[in-house]
Design an enzyme around this catalytic site. Structure first.
Site, mmCIF file in Angstrom:
data_model
loop_
_atom_site.group_PDB
_atom_site.id
_atom_site.type_symbol
_atom_site.label_atom_id
_atom_site.label_comp_id
_atom_site.label_asym_id
_atom_site.label_seq_id
_atom_site.Cartn_x
_atom_site.Cartn_y
_atom_site.Cartn_z
ATOM 1 N N TYR A 37 0.847 -1.191 0.000
ATOM 2 C CA TYR A 37 0.000 0.000 0.000
ATOM 3 C C TYR A 37 0.879 1.236 0.000
ATOM 4 C CZ TYR A 37 -5.019 -0.646 0.283
ATOM 5 O OH TYR A 37 -6.326 -0.867 -0.036
ATOM 6 N N ASP B 36 -6.606 13.955 -24.730
ATOM 7 C CA ASP B 36 -6.484 12.533 -24.405
ATOM 8 C C ASP B 36 -5.736 11.899 -25.588
ATOM 9 O OD1 ASP B 36 -6.841 9.802 -24.206
ATOM 10 O OD2 ASP B 36 -8.966 9.917 -23.688
ATOM 11 N N THR C 229 -3.324 6.355 -21.963
ATOM 12 C CA THR C 229 -3.170 5.023 -21.401
ATOM 13 C C THR C 229 -1.741 4.588 -21.702
ATOM 14 O OG1 THR C 229 -4.092 4.141 -23.446
ATOM 15 C CG2 THR C 229 -5.571 4.271 -21.554
ATOM 16 N N ARG D 167 -1.668 -2.224 -18.628
ATOM 17 C CA ARG D 167 -2.941 -1.496 -18.669
ATOM 18 C C ARG D 167 -2.937 -0.460 -17.554
ATOM 19 N NH1 ARG D 167 -5.424 -4.236 -22.341
ATOM 20 N NH2 ARG D 167 -7.117 -2.754 -22.433
ATOM 21 N N GLU E 283 -0.535 4.823 -0.541
ATOM 22 C CA GLU E 283 -1.344 6.021 -0.809
ATOM 23 C C GLU E 283 -0.495 7.269 -0.583
ATOM 24 O OE1 GLU E 283 -4.852 5.551 1.562
ATOM 25 O OE2 GLU E 283 -5.622 3.992 0.257
ATOM 26 N N LYS F 42 -1.556 0.962 -25.088
ATOM 27 C CA LYS F 42 -1.881 0.922 -26.520
ATOM 28 C C LYS F 42 -0.561 0.995 -27.295
ATOM 29 C CE LYS F 42 -6.587 2.745 -26.003
ATOM 30 N NZ LYS F 42 -6.709 3.354 -24.657
HETATM 31 N N1 DSN Z 1 -11.498 1.087 -25.523
HETATM 32 C C1 DSN Z 1 -10.399 1.804 -26.119
HETATM 33 C C2 DSN Z 1 -10.334 1.614 -27.590
HETATM 34 O O1 DSN Z 1 -10.525 0.510 -28.031
HETATM 35 O O2 DSN Z 1 -10.063 2.557 -28.309
HETATM 36 C C3 DSN Z 1 -10.389 3.232 -25.774
HETATM 37 O O3 DSN Z 1 -10.393 3.381 -24.400
#
Ligand code: DSN
Length: 442
Positions: free
Chosen positions: A61, A208, A234, A243, A63, A237
């Site tokens: 933990y 984003d 994120t 993730r 925080e 990707k």
């Molecule tokens: N779900 C994602 C995508 O496939 O683009 C975006 O968060």
């Protein structure tokens, strides 16, 4: 033997402790190995990322922030989090502050909104129907429930953003936040222009960049830094990490802009972002995931990674050209990025039918609405196709041209089992030639 003493269950491998679950995990490994992954938001992580996520950092933990925790014993997880912070800032020149704790992109976005906005404030983002994201104001998402949402879209005809029109709409609506970024928009975004549009009406620009973060890191897409006030991504990707999410911000807003945000009256933007993540929307950070983010950010700074991103874009262009040459229609005419939106109706199918047909021949895509779609979203006229995962496997433009042909063959020959069998066999041959890096073989 007790679970907690001796070398009993606590030491046994997962495959022995839980064979039923292990079978599903092995099944997923084989699916990843033997199918062509064309979902634009997916990728394969490095072995080192998997390793970091599987470490005992999951037990801790922590925080708070490095050096300012609510728990003792954080000296080593502090190192991991500081590495992630330093590497994130180094990878994106112009970024001033980062919080590496968001558990996901949606939570990173939630933190970005909460840092500056109040309930009921007006936001304006790209419509979901034109390639935007749920968290950019969809009525079924917190963003649509908490804020007054207005959308901009692509222009009819060109199917690309018309920045003069975005400016006109922004001046009319006067949102307190302009939201940019997309999950199904294949063209370059002009963040500098969007920042001018936002700042001219006294609003912050929030970008984003989840889909294109890897391209930005490699210098293949214009950076949102230093134009945007808040930037999220994120890490799983194009960045090929675990993730999770990151939220970047300026240290603080310029005084005249800041005056429009009462929430920032007694604090800086960066401090507001940190407070929004914790305790605003999250509790304890996932330290094993933060360690894995640090690994991915480290590897994203290498020349090899930049070359992979270059190949990702080149592969997307070739795949788009191959599909177009065989009669599919590319939304906006093509792609500048890692993804394309393909109108499959000229091939005689809906997006849903195309997705199901391709799944039968071991090609994985997702159905996707196209701008001004005549079909409802659960049927859709398009599929979204991306090159990151197949590029990570080492495939090049020759394979992209071949895969484009296989996609159209499978769709056009869907009534003929012999065509399906031939396409599935060729997919298997391609997969056999390109093992998945980082994925152990059975
Ligand atoms: N779900 C994602 C995508 O496939 O683009 C975006 O968060």
């Amino acid at each position: 033997m007790s679970v907690t003493t001796g070398r009993g269950l606590a030491w046994a491998p997962l495959s022995e402790v839980d064979p039923e679950l292990w079978a599903a995990i092995e099944g997923e490994r084989d699916r990843q190995r033997w199918k062509l992954e064309l979902i634009a938001s997916e990728n394969y992580v490095y072995r080192a990322v998997l390793e970091a996520q599987g470490t005992w950092l999951t037990n801790k933990y922590a925080e708070g922030l490095p050096g300012k925790r609510y728990y003792g014993g954080c000296e080593y997880v502090d190192v991991a989090e500081r590495l992630a912070q330093e590497r994130a800032l180094a990878l994106f020149p112009g970024a001033e502050h980062v919080n590496v704790q968001p558990h996901s992109g949606a939570q990173a976005n939630m933190a970005a909104y909460l840092a500056v906005l109040d309930h009921g404030d007006r936001i304006m983002g790209l419509s979901l129907a034109h390639g935007g994201h749920l968290t950019h104001g969809s009525p079924v998402n917190f963003s649509g429930k908490w804020f007054e949402v207005h959308s901009y879209g692509v222009a009819p005809g060109t199917e690309v953003l018309d920045y003069d029109e975005v400016e006109r709409a922004a001046r009319e609506v006067r949102p307190r936040m302009l939201v940019a970024g997309a999950s199904a928009y294949p063209r370059t975004l002009d963040f500098e222009r969007l920042a001018t549009i936002a700042h001219d009406i006294g609003a912050v620009l929030f970008v984003d960049m989840a889909h294109i973060a890897g391209l930005v890191a490699a210098g293949l897409h214009p950076s949102p830094f230093p134009h945007a006030d808040l930037v999220t991504t994120t890490t799983h990707k194009t960045l090929r990490g675990p993730r999770g999410g990151l939220v970047f911000s300026r240290e603080d807003l310029a005084p005249d802009l800041k005056a429009n945000y009462p929430k920032l009256a007694k604090t800086t933007l960066s401090a507001a972002v940190d407070k929004s993540v914790f305790p605003g929307v999250q509790g304890g950070p996932l330290m094993h995931v933060i360690a894995a983010k640090a690994v991915a950010l480290h590897l994203a700074a290498t020349p090899e990674y930049r070359e992979d991103q270059r190949r990702t874009v080149a592969n997307a262009r070739e795949l788009a050209a191959a599909l177009r040459d065989r009669g599919a229609r590319l939304v906006s005419g093509g792609t500048d990025t890692h993804l394309m939106l393909v109108d499959v109706t000229p091939l005689g199918v809906t997006g849903r039918e195309a997705e199901a047909t391709l799944d039968e021949v071991a090609i994985t895509v997702n159905k996707n609405a196209i701008p001004f779609d005549r079909n409802p979203p659960n049927i859709a006229s398009g599929i979204r196709v991306g090159s990151p995962a197949v590029t990570t496997r080492g495939m090049g433009t020759a394979e992209m041209r071949q895969i484009g042909g296989l996609i159209v063959d499978a769709i056009e020959g869907r009534a003929d089992p012999a065509v399906g069998a031939r396409v599935a066999g060729t997919v298997h041959e391609i997969c056999a030639r390109f093992p998945v890096p980082g994925l152990p073989e059975a």
